[in-house]
Write a protein that holds these residues in place. Structure first.
Motif, PDB file in Angstrom:
ATOM      1  N   TYR A  46      -8.026  15.854  -0.120  1.00  0.00           N
ATOM      2  CA  TYR A  46      -8.096  14.397  -0.202  1.00  0.00           C
ATOM      3  C   TYR A  46      -6.708  13.767  -0.230  1.00  0.00           C
ATOM      4  CZ  TYR A  46     -13.116  14.379  -1.125  1.00  0.00           C
ATOM      5  OH  TYR A  46     -14.471  14.520  -1.005  1.00  0.00           O
ATOM      6  N   ALA A  47      -6.662  12.501   0.193  1.00  0.00           N
ATOM      7  CA  ALA A  47      -5.478  11.661   0.022  1.00  0.00           C
ATOM      8  C   ALA A  47      -5.815  10.575  -0.988  1.00  0.00           C
ATOM      9  CB  ALA A  47      -5.068  11.035   1.345  1.00  0.00           C
ATOM     10  N   ASP A  48      -4.848  10.235  -1.837  1.00  0.00           N
ATOM     11  CA  ASP A  48      -4.999   9.157  -2.806  1.00  0.00           C
ATOM     12  C   ASP A  48      -4.277   7.920  -2.282  1.00  0.00           C
ATOM     13  OD1 ASP A  48      -6.360  10.823  -4.577  1.00  0.00           O
ATOM     14  OD2 ASP A  48      -4.523  11.456  -5.579  1.00  0.00           O
ATOM     15  N   TRP A  49      -4.992   6.797  -2.214  1.00  0.00           N
ATOM     16  CA  TRP A  49      -4.412   5.550  -1.734  1.00  0.00           C
ATOM     17  C   TRP A  49      -4.402   4.516  -2.843  1.00  0.00           C
ATOM     18  CZ3 TRP A  49      -1.849   5.374   2.674  1.00  0.00           C
ATOM     19  CH2 TRP A  49      -2.179   6.287   3.692  1.00  0.00           C
ATOM     20  N   ASN A  50      -3.368   3.663  -2.840  1.00  0.00           N
ATOM     21  CA  ASN A  50      -3.248   2.577  -3.803  1.00  0.00           C
ATOM     22  C   ASN A  50      -2.848   1.297  -3.084  1.00  0.00           C
ATOM     23  OD1 ASN A  50      -0.916   1.060  -5.671  1.00  0.00           O
ATOM     24  ND2 ASN A  50      -2.855   1.430  -6.709  1.00  0.00           N
ATOM     25  N   SER A  98      -4.735  -3.676  -8.987  1.00  0.00           N
ATOM     26  CA  SER A  98      -4.451  -2.383  -8.357  1.00  0.00           C
ATOM     27  C   SER A  98      -5.751  -1.736  -7.909  1.00  0.00           C
ATOM     28  CB  SER A  98      -3.713  -1.471  -9.346  1.00  0.00           C
ATOM     29  OG  SER A  98      -3.456  -0.209  -8.780  1.00  0.00           O
ATOM     30  N   ILE A  99      -5.864  -1.451  -6.607  1.00  0.00           N
ATOM     31  CA  ILE A  99      -7.047  -0.807  -6.034  1.00  0.00           C
ATOM     32  C   ILE A  99      -6.719   0.648  -5.740  1.00  0.00           C
ATOM     33  CG2 ILE A  99      -8.707  -0.813  -4.138  1.00  0.00           C
ATOM     34  CD1 ILE A  99      -8.070  -3.790  -3.734  1.00  0.00           C
ATOM     35  N   ASP A 100      -7.506   1.569  -6.279  1.00  0.00           N
ATOM     36  CA  ASP A 100      -7.339   3.005  -6.016  1.00  0.00           C
ATOM     37  C   ASP A 100      -8.582   3.544  -5.306  1.00  0.00           C
ATOM     38  OD1 ASP A 100      -4.868   3.121  -7.336  1.00  0.00           O
ATOM     39  OD2 ASP A 100      -5.848   3.449  -9.273  1.00  0.00           O
ATOM     40  N   TYR A 101      -8.369   4.456  -4.359  1.00  0.00           N
ATOM     41  CA  TYR A 101      -9.508   5.180  -3.777  1.00  0.00           C
ATOM     42  C   TYR A 101      -9.020   6.465  -3.124  1.00  0.00           C
ATOM     43  CZ  TYR A 101      -8.404   3.579   1.016  1.00  0.00           C
ATOM     44  OH  TYR A 101      -7.803   3.347   2.221  1.00  0.00           O
ATOM     45  N   LYS A 102      -9.973   7.350  -2.856  1.00  0.00           N
ATOM     46  CA  LYS A 102      -9.680   8.622  -2.204  1.00  0.00           C
ATOM     47  C   LYS A 102     -10.245   8.628  -0.792  1.00  0.00           C
ATOM     48  CE  LYS A 102      -9.669  11.471  -6.409  1.00  0.00           C
ATOM     49  NZ  LYS A 102      -8.249  11.902  -6.247  1.00  0.00           N
ATOM     50  N   ALA A 103      -9.601   9.397   0.080  1.00  0.00           N
ATOM     51  CA  ALA A 103     -10.091   9.584   1.440  1.00  0.00           C
ATOM     52  C   ALA A 103     -10.048  11.073   1.783  1.00  0.00           C
ATOM     53  CB  ALA A 103      -9.262   8.788   2.438  1.00  0.00           C
ATOM     54  N   LEU A 104     -11.153  11.585   2.290  1.00  0.00           N
ATOM     55  CA  LEU A 104     -11.226  12.984   2.719  1.00  0.00           C
ATOM     56  C   LEU A 104     -10.416  13.155   3.994  1.00  0.00           C
ATOM     57  CD1 LEU A 104     -12.636  15.799   2.277  1.00  0.00           C
ATOM     58  CD2 LEU A 104     -14.378  15.000   3.884  1.00  0.00           C
ATOM     59  N   ILE A 105      -9.517  14.133   4.013  1.00  0.00           N
ATOM     60  CA  ILE A 105      -8.692  14.391   5.194  1.00  0.00           C
ATOM     61  C   ILE A 105      -9.563  15.049   6.263  1.00  0.00           C
ATOM     62  CG2 ILE A 105      -6.678  15.624   6.081  1.00  0.00           C
ATOM     63  CD1 ILE A 105      -5.554  15.497   3.189  1.00  0.00           C
ATOM     64  N   ASN A 106      -9.661  14.413   7.424  1.00  0.00           N
ATOM     65  CA  ASN A 106     -10.529  14.872   8.511  1.00  0.00           C
ATOM     66  C   ASN A 106      -9.655  15.278   9.695  1.00  0.00           C
ATOM     67  OD1 ASN A 106     -12.839  15.303  10.107  1.00  0.00           O
ATOM     68  ND2 ASN A 106     -12.785  13.198  10.869  1.00  0.00           N
ATOM     69  N   LYS A 157       0.839  -1.208   0.000  1.00  0.00           N
ATOM     70  CA  LYS A 157       0.000   0.000   0.000  1.00  0.00           C
ATOM     71  C   LYS A 157       0.864   1.243   0.000  1.00  0.00           C
ATOM     72  CE  LYS A 157      -4.066   2.153   1.759  1.00  0.00           C
ATOM     73  NZ  LYS A 157      -5.294   2.040   2.524  1.00  0.00           N
ATOM     74  N   SER A 158       0.411   2.263  -0.739  1.00  0.00           N
ATOM     75  CA  SER A 158       1.096   3.552  -0.766  1.00  0.00           C
ATOM     76  C   SER A 158       0.047   4.653  -0.842  1.00  0.00           C
ATOM     77  CB  SER A 158       2.047   3.642  -1.960  1.00  0.00           C
ATOM     78  OG  SER A 158       1.339   3.486  -3.181  1.00  0.00           O
ATOM     79  N   GLY A 159       0.434   5.861  -0.422  1.00  0.00           N
ATOM     80  CA  GLY A 159      -0.511   6.976  -0.440  1.00  0.00           C
ATOM     81  C   GLY A 159       0.198   8.300  -0.633  1.00  0.00           C
ATOM     82  N   LYS A 160      -0.571   9.295  -1.039  1.00  0.00           N
ATOM     83  CA  LYS A 160      -0.054  10.650  -1.199  1.00  0.00           C
ATOM     84  C   LYS A 160      -1.225  11.627  -1.145  1.00  0.00           C
ATOM     85  CE  LYS A 160      -0.362  10.597  -6.258  1.00  0.00           C
ATOM     86  NZ  LYS A 160       0.352  10.759  -7.548  1.00  0.00           N
ATOM     87  N   GLN A 161      -0.930  12.877  -0.839  1.00  0.00           N
ATOM     88  CA  GLN A 161      -1.965  13.899  -0.881  1.00  0.00           C
ATOM     89  C   GLN A 161      -2.305  14.203  -2.335  1.00  0.00           C
ATOM     90  OE1 GLN A 161      -1.070  17.201   1.657  1.00  0.00           O
ATOM     91  NE2 GLN A 161      -3.177  17.953   1.658  1.00  0.00           N
ATOM     92  N   ASP A 162      -3.603  14.297  -2.623  1.00  0.00           N
ATOM     93  CA  ASP A 162      -4.056  14.512  -3.992  1.00  0.00           C
ATOM     94  C   ASP A 162      -3.500  15.842  -4.515  1.00  0.00           C
ATOM     95  OD1 ASP A 162      -5.465  15.015  -6.358  1.00  0.00           O
ATOM     96  OD2 ASP A 162      -7.278  14.039  -5.621  1.00  0.00           O
ATOM     97  N   PRO A 163      -2.703  15.832  -5.591  1.00  0.00           N
ATOM     98  CA  PRO A 163      -2.131  17.082  -6.106  1.00  0.00           C
ATOM     99  C   PRO A 163      -3.162  18.019  -6.711  1.00  0.00           C
ATOM    100  CG  PRO A 163      -1.662  15.263  -7.597  1.00  0.00           C
ATOM    101  CD  PRO A 163      -2.280  14.656  -6.371  1.00  0.00           C
ATOM    102  N   ASN A 164      -4.346  17.485  -7.059  1.00  0.00           N
ATOM    103  CA  ASN A 164      -5.387  18.309  -7.672  1.00  0.00           C
ATOM    104  C   ASN A 164      -6.431  18.789  -6.673  1.00  0.00           C
ATOM    105  OD1 ASN A 164      -4.310  17.939 -10.343  1.00  0.00           O
ATOM    106  ND2 ASN A 164      -5.174  15.864 -10.308  1.00  0.00           N
ATOM    107  N   ASP A 165      -6.533  18.148  -5.525  1.00  0.00           N
ATOM    108  CA  ASP A 165      -7.484  18.544  -4.486  1.00  0.00           C
ATOM    109  C   ASP A 165      -6.868  18.170  -3.147  1.00  0.00           C
ATOM    110  OD1 ASP A 165      -9.552  19.074  -2.770  1.00  0.00           O
ATOM    111  OD2 ASP A 165     -11.090  18.014  -3.930  1.00  0.00           O
ATOM    112  N   SER A 166      -6.258  19.161  -2.484  1.00  0.00           N
ATOM    113  CA  SER A 166      -5.488  18.887  -1.275  1.00  0.00           C
ATOM    114  C   SER A 166      -6.348  18.470  -0.092  1.00  0.00           C
ATOM    115  CB  SER A 166      -4.661  20.126  -0.893  1.00  0.00           C
ATOM    116  OG  SER A 166      -5.508  21.239  -0.647  1.00  0.00           O
TER     117      SER A 166
END
Length: 209
Positions: A25-29, A114-122, A14-23
């Motif tokens: 959210y975080a993008d997870w893979n 490969s599973i991708d999803y977004k998570a709202l930073i809370n 698993k890896s993740g990063k902050q969404d470069p287009n919408d900060s």
């Protein structure tokens, strides 16, 4: 003779990063079955930290291509179909907000996905760390059970931020009689660019309204 197999024994990464287009959210893979083992009854369970909220509408699973060195590349032309190839169960505790995401593969697999999803930073912190614990189970010549933990640092824009999590209590009353209303349904959404964003929580009024 003997041959070494790249990614042997690797069933979940698993890896993740902050969404470069919408900060916000975080993008997870999650890469499933890098070892290319033949497995059935595969279930991926993801438990995110409480400072993020999974967006179920963002979940997507792709096939992959793998070279002779074991490098895995996501193949966006090979998209799996929810309900046919896999099922999703996202359980959210409506009181605490804790979530458990379960993705079950419907068919036997013998390659990587490969599973991708977004998570709202809370989070109200200017700098914070999001983490996830992922486990995978499956059956082949032997039973597979593997856990991995991943984290990623995020920055809340705006220089500084203050806030606290709190309990929100809503009581529904009849406008004319003042009596409480049982069974009224509420939904709490985030706000994104001034518009209604991601669904966060739902609730139904009890006998006290």
């Amino acid at each position: 003779a003997s041959v070494s197999v790249p990614n042997s024994g690797s069933f979940a990464t698993k890896s993740g990063k902050q969404d470069p287009n919408d900060s916000a959210y975080a993008d997870w893979n999650i890469v499933v079955n890098k070892s290319q083992s033949t497995l059935k009854d595969v279930v991926v369970t993801d438990q995110p930290s409480s400072n993020q909220i999974v967006d179920p509408d963002s979940i997507v699973i792709y096939g992959t291509t793998i070279d002779s060195n074991g490098n895995v590349t996501e193949n966006t032309a090979d998209k799996l179909v929810e309900g046919t190839d896999y099922t999703v169960n996202l359980d959210t505790n409506q009181t605490t907000g804790e979530q458990t995401l379960k993705i079950s593969f419907s068919n036997q697999i013998s390659t990587a996905y490969s599973i991708d999803y977004k998570a709202l930073i809370n989070s109200s912190l200017t700098n914070d760390t999001l983490s996830n614990t992922v486990s995978i189970t499956g059956n082949g010549e032997k039973t597979v059970n593997q856990d991995v933990t991943s984290s990623t640092k995020v920055v809340n824009n705006g220089g500084s931020s203050t806030g606290t999590n709190l309990n929100l209590v809503i009581q529904k009353n009849d406008q004319d009689t003042g009596k409480v209303i049982v069974g009224a349904e509420f939904a709490l959404y985030s706000v994104s660019n001034g518009q209604k964003g991601q669904l966060l929580r739902t609730g139904t009024t009890d006998s006290n309204g």
